[in-house]
Design a protein around this motif. Structure first.
Motif, short mmCIF file in Angstrom:
data_model
loop_
_atom_site.label_atom_id
_atom_site.label_comp_id
_atom_site.label_asym_id
_atom_site.label_seq_id
_atom_site.Cartn_x
_atom_site.Cartn_y
_atom_site.Cartn_z
N PHE A 1 0.83 -1.19 0.00
CA PHE A 1 0.00 0.00 0.00
C PHE A 1 0.88 1.25 0.00
O PHE A 1 2.04 1.20 0.41
N THR A 2 0.29 2.37 -0.44
CA THR A 2 1.07 3.60 -0.53
C THR A 2 1.56 4.04 0.83
O THR A 2 2.65 4.60 0.97
N GLN A 3 0.77 3.82 1.87
CA GLN A 3 1.20 4.06 3.24
C GLN A 3 0.92 2.80 4.05
O GLN A 3 -0.15 2.19 3.91
N GLU A 4 1.89 2.41 4.86
CA GLU A 4 1.74 1.20 5.66
C GLU A 4 2.10 1.48 7.11
O GLU A 4 3.15 2.06 7.37
N PRO A 5 1.23 1.10 8.07
CA PRO A 5 -0.03 0.41 7.81
C PRO A 5 -1.05 1.32 7.13
O PRO A 5 -1.07 2.53 7.35
N ALA A 6 -1.88 0.71 6.30
CA ALA A 6 -2.93 1.46 5.61
C ALA A 6 -4.08 1.72 6.58
O ALA A 6 -4.48 0.82 7.33
N ASP A 7 -4.60 2.94 6.58
CA ASP A 7 -5.70 3.27 7.49
C ASP A 7 -7.03 3.27 6.74
O ASP A 7 -7.10 2.95 5.55
#
Length: 320
Positions: free
Chosen positions: A262-268
């Motif tokens: 995902f683009t940011q991890e952890p994904a929110d």
């Protein structure tokens, strides 16, 4: 040199059942399960060696670590490290290569079969009572396809891409490799990027995330793919425009997608994929394609060898 201090900034990225081998040299060892950006500098002070899986080591932090000799990245990707700063200031950087050539392709294959046979959709239908309403010994609410005879397009021709190709061929698939997007010429064994998009029944990503590959697959690319095609991303989250992927699934530009990164991890909950996780043709896993016990055991062995190799003058897996 006196005993070097080795600091592992995010030890919990390695499952607790995996035992790290001991370094051969005398050393001082400090480890932390997780390290937030606010604590990175404080915990890194005095270290000659930093081990990081995903903790960001940027120029601002590195400039305040005059004793640092080596950053041992506990992964293949090194986009969390300012490589230009390291190169300019004599900080060596190593990474882990070749440890996941079995488990990542197997994860792709698992997603491939689950999506092609619509296992998630059927599971959801059973939960919703569709079988009882149907009153037949089976029911067909989703298409079921075979893998053998289909075409697998691979973006990324490195070790993982090649391992993926070998496994796919064993399953009876035709394999094609994509040339770099926008390239006017093709290397031997590669096809134009657009041709691979158009011909692939399943497209799998195994290339690094760079400024050139960010959002490599977006709305334009989805509209060029077969409506029956499946996208699988076990590479890096930023390779795919996540909002465009959700649109492609909802609008039927493609038939399904498996996403491990995902683009940011952890994904929110604000992540478009998380917000639409209930889609029957979307399969999500939390960046674990690399994480079989056997692969991680191999990884930590390479990690320790990289550090020992640096201090013994035997360079291996050097990025810088």
């Amino acid at each position: 040199m006196s005993q070097p201090t080795v600091v592992f900034l995010d030890r919990a990225t390695i499952p607790e059942q995996i035992i790290l081998p001991q370094l051969k040299m005398d050393h001082i060892w400090r480890e932390y399960d997780f390290t937030s950006p606010e604590l990175t500098l404080e915990r890194s002070l005095g270290a000659q060696v930093l081990i990081s899986n995903k903790v960001v080591l940027n120029a601002d932090i590195l400039s305040q670590l005059p004793e640092l000799k080596l950053i041992a990245v506990c992964a293949t990707g090194v986009n969390n490290v300012d490589l230009d700063y390291c190169a300019a200031h004599g900080i060596a950087v190593t990474n882990i290569q070749g440890y996941a050539t079995q488990c990542v392709p197997e994860h792709v294959v698992a997603m491939m079969f689950a999506l092609r046979r619509n296992l998630k959709g059927y599971h959801q239908d059973i939960e919703a009572g569709e079988w009882q309403r149907n009153k037949q010994f089976c029911f067909f609410t989703h298409p079921i396809g075979d893998i053998a005879g289909s075409t697998l397009g691979i973006i990324g021709g490195g070790v993982l891409g090649q391992a993926m190709a070998q496994l796919a061929k064993a399953l009876g698939m035709k394999v094609i490799f994509a040339e770099h997007k926008g390239s006017s010429t093709c290397r031997s064994g590669y096809m134009p990027f657009q041709d691979v998009l158009q011909q692939s029944d399943i497209l799998t990503l195994h290339c690094p995330l760079t400024e050139q590959t960010r959002n490599l697959i977006g709305r334009d690319e989805f509209t060029q793919m077969k409506s029956s095609a499946i996208l699988i991303n076990t590479g890096r989250g930023g390779l795919v425009d996540e909002s465009a992927l959700v649109e492609a699934l909802e609008q039927g530009y493609i038939a399904g997608a498996g996403v491990d990164v995902f683009t940011q991890e952890p994904a929110d909950e604000g992540n478009p994929l998380i917000a639409n996780a209930q889609l029957p043709n979307l399969l999500l896993t939390p960046h674990v394609a690399w994480g079989s016990d056997s692969a991680i055991t191999k990884l930590v062995g390479i990690l320790i060898d990289n550090i020992d190799g640096y201090f013994s003058g035997h360079e291996q897996n050097r990025v810088i």
